[in-house]
Design a protein around this motif. Structure first.
Motif, PDB file in Angstrom:
ATOM      1  N   TYR A   1       0.825  -1.208   0.000  1.00  0.00           N
ATOM      2  CA  TYR A   1       0.000   0.000   0.000  1.00  0.00           C
ATOM      3  C   TYR A   1       0.860   1.259   0.000  1.00  0.00           C
ATOM      4  O   TYR A   1       0.605   2.201  -0.740  1.00  0.00           O
ATOM      5  CB  TYR A   1      -0.943   0.009   1.209  1.00  0.00           C
ATOM      6  N   TYR A   2       1.884   1.270   0.824  1.00  0.00           N
ATOM      7  CA  TYR A   2       2.698   2.485   0.972  1.00  0.00           C
ATOM      8  C   TYR A   2       3.565   2.743  -0.257  1.00  0.00           C
ATOM      9  O   TYR A   2       4.013   3.856  -0.479  1.00  0.00           O
ATOM     10  CB  TYR A   2       3.530   2.407   2.247  1.00  0.00           C
ATOM     11  N   LEU A   3       3.777   1.722  -1.064  1.00  0.00           N
ATOM     12  CA  LEU A   3       4.522   1.903  -2.307  1.00  0.00           C
ATOM     13  C   LEU A   3       3.623   2.450  -3.406  1.00  0.00           C
ATOM     14  O   LEU A   3       4.086   3.128  -4.324  1.00  0.00           O
ATOM     15  CB  LEU A   3       5.124   0.567  -2.772  1.00  0.00           C
TER      16      LEU A   3
ATOM     17  N   THR B   1      -5.889   1.285  -4.691  1.00  0.00           N
ATOM     18  CA  THR B   1      -5.113   0.499  -3.746  1.00  0.00           C
ATOM     19  C   THR B   1      -5.659   0.730  -2.341  1.00  0.00           C
ATOM     20  O   THR B   1      -5.776   1.862  -1.890  1.00  0.00           O
ATOM     21  CB  THR B   1      -3.622   0.902  -3.795  1.00  0.00           C
ATOM     22  N   TYR B   2      -6.005  -0.366  -1.660  1.00  0.00           N
ATOM     23  CA  TYR B   2      -6.554  -0.295  -0.307  1.00  0.00           C
ATOM     24  C   TYR B   2      -5.499  -0.759   0.683  1.00  0.00           C
ATOM     25  O   TYR B   2      -4.689  -1.625   0.379  1.00  0.00           O
ATOM     26  CB  TYR B   2      -7.790  -1.180  -0.196  1.00  0.00           C
ATOM     27  N   ILE B   3      -5.551  -0.216   1.893  1.00  0.00           N
ATOM     28  CA  ILE B   3      -4.558  -0.555   2.904  1.00  0.00           C
ATOM     29  C   ILE B   3      -4.717  -1.994   3.399  1.00  0.00           C
ATOM     30  O   ILE B   3      -3.763  -2.597   3.870  1.00  0.00           O
ATOM     31  CB  ILE B   3      -4.591   0.439   4.078  1.00  0.00           C
ATOM     32  N   SER B   4      -5.909  -2.561   3.263  1.00  0.00           N
ATOM     33  CA  SER B   4      -6.139  -3.957   3.658  1.00  0.00           C
ATOM     34  C   SER B   4      -7.370  -4.480   2.927  1.00  0.00           C
ATOM     35  O   SER B   4      -8.162  -3.709   2.384  1.00  0.00           O
ATOM     36  CB  SER B   4      -6.361  -4.064   5.167  1.00  0.00           C
ATOM     37  N   LYS B   5      -7.525  -5.787   2.952  1.00  0.00           N
ATOM     38  CA  LYS B   5      -8.724  -6.380   2.356  1.00  0.00           C
ATOM     39  C   LYS B   5      -9.960  -5.987   3.154  1.00  0.00           C
ATOM     40  O   LYS B   5     -11.044  -5.823   2.592  1.00  0.00           O
ATOM     41  CB  LYS B   5      -8.575  -7.895   2.272  1.00  0.00           C
ATOM     42  N   PHE B   6      -9.800  -5.830   4.465  1.00  0.00           N
ATOM     43  CA  PHE B   6     -10.918  -5.356   5.276  1.00  0.00           C
ATOM     44  C   PHE B   6     -11.335  -3.958   4.817  1.00  0.00           C
ATOM     45  O   PHE B   6     -12.515  -3.692   4.609  1.00  0.00           O
ATOM     46  CB  PHE B   6     -10.565  -5.346   6.765  1.00  0.00           C
ATOM     47  N   ALA B   7     -10.368  -3.061   4.655  1.00  0.00           N
ATOM     48  CA  ALA B   7     -10.676  -1.700   4.198  1.00  0.00           C
ATOM     49  C   ALA B   7     -11.371  -1.739   2.840  1.00  0.00           C
ATOM     50  O   ALA B   7     -12.352  -1.030   2.612  1.00  0.00           O
ATOM     51  CB  ALA B   7      -9.404  -0.864   4.128  1.00  0.00           C
ATOM     52  N   GLU B   8     -10.894  -2.584   1.958  1.00  0.00           N
ATOM     53  CA  GLU B   8     -11.518  -2.712   0.636  1.00  0.00           C
ATOM     54  C   GLU B   8     -12.963  -3.200   0.766  1.00  0.00           C
ATOM     55  O   GLU B   8     -13.853  -2.704   0.073  1.00  0.00           O
ATOM     56  CB  GLU B   8     -10.712  -3.670  -0.237  1.00  0.00           C
ATOM     57  N   SER B   9     -13.202  -4.141   1.668  1.00  0.00           N
ATOM     58  CA  SER B   9     -14.561  -4.653   1.851  1.00  0.00           C
ATOM     59  C   SER B   9     -15.511  -3.572   2.352  1.00  0.00           C
ATOM     60  O   SER B   9     -16.717  -3.676   2.171  1.00  0.00           O
ATOM     61  CB  SER B   9     -14.561  -5.839   2.822  1.00  0.00           C
ATOM     62  N   GLN B  10     -14.947  -2.544   2.957  1.00  0.00           N
ATOM     63  CA  GLN B  10     -15.739  -1.434   3.486  1.00  0.00           C
ATOM     64  C   GLN B  10     -15.689  -0.211   2.569  1.00  0.00           C
ATOM     65  O   GLN B  10     -16.148   0.868   2.941  1.00  0.00           O
ATOM     66  CB  GLN B  10     -15.251  -1.068   4.891  1.00  0.00           C
TER      67      GLN B  10
END
Length: 132
Positions: A29-31, A38-47
């Protein structure tokens, strides 16, 4: 007395590996953070939330033959939210074995939702106020 509100999700994941793969930060993510794709996590993407401050997200996978209280009583502020969360679980008559929890400060996820696929079921349980 100051209060704040935490948003809660409870779930059932097929494995601990699946759970942590879902909630932990994606190191790439930071790259690539200049991209809105680009999401910081799959959880974040799910939300549908690109970035979450993981310093203010608490989560865990607790498997085994223990009660809901036994699994989650050691988490932050549990004495305040655990009875309320258990009441909500009972009201919804959730039958699956709950082996995971995610909670974070209200507002980090603008439109929290429940998510389900072949590897897990994650139910948004709403916000619970607690004293800081």
């Amino acid at each position: 007395m100051n209060t704040d509100t935490l948003d809660f999700w409870i779930g059932n994941f097929n494995s601990e590996e699946d759970f942590y793969d879902f909630v932990e930060e994606d190191e790439n993510y930071y790259l690539l953070e200049e991209s809105d794709d680009t999401y910081i996590s799959k959880f974040a993407e799910s939300q549908d939330t690109v970035w979450l401050d993981h310093d203010f997200v608490e989560y865990g996978f607790e498997d085994g033959d223990r009660t809901f209280y036994e699994k989650f009583s050691d988490y932050s502020f549990a004495e305040q939210w655990l009875p309320i969360l258990l009441n909500r679980i009972n009201e919804l008559n959730l039958k699956s074995d709950i082996n995971s929890i995610i909670f974070l400060n209200r507002g980090q996820v603008p439109k929290p939702v429940s998510v389900e696929n072949e590897a897990f079921s994650l139910v948004y349980m709403g916000g619970i106020e607690f004293s800081v």
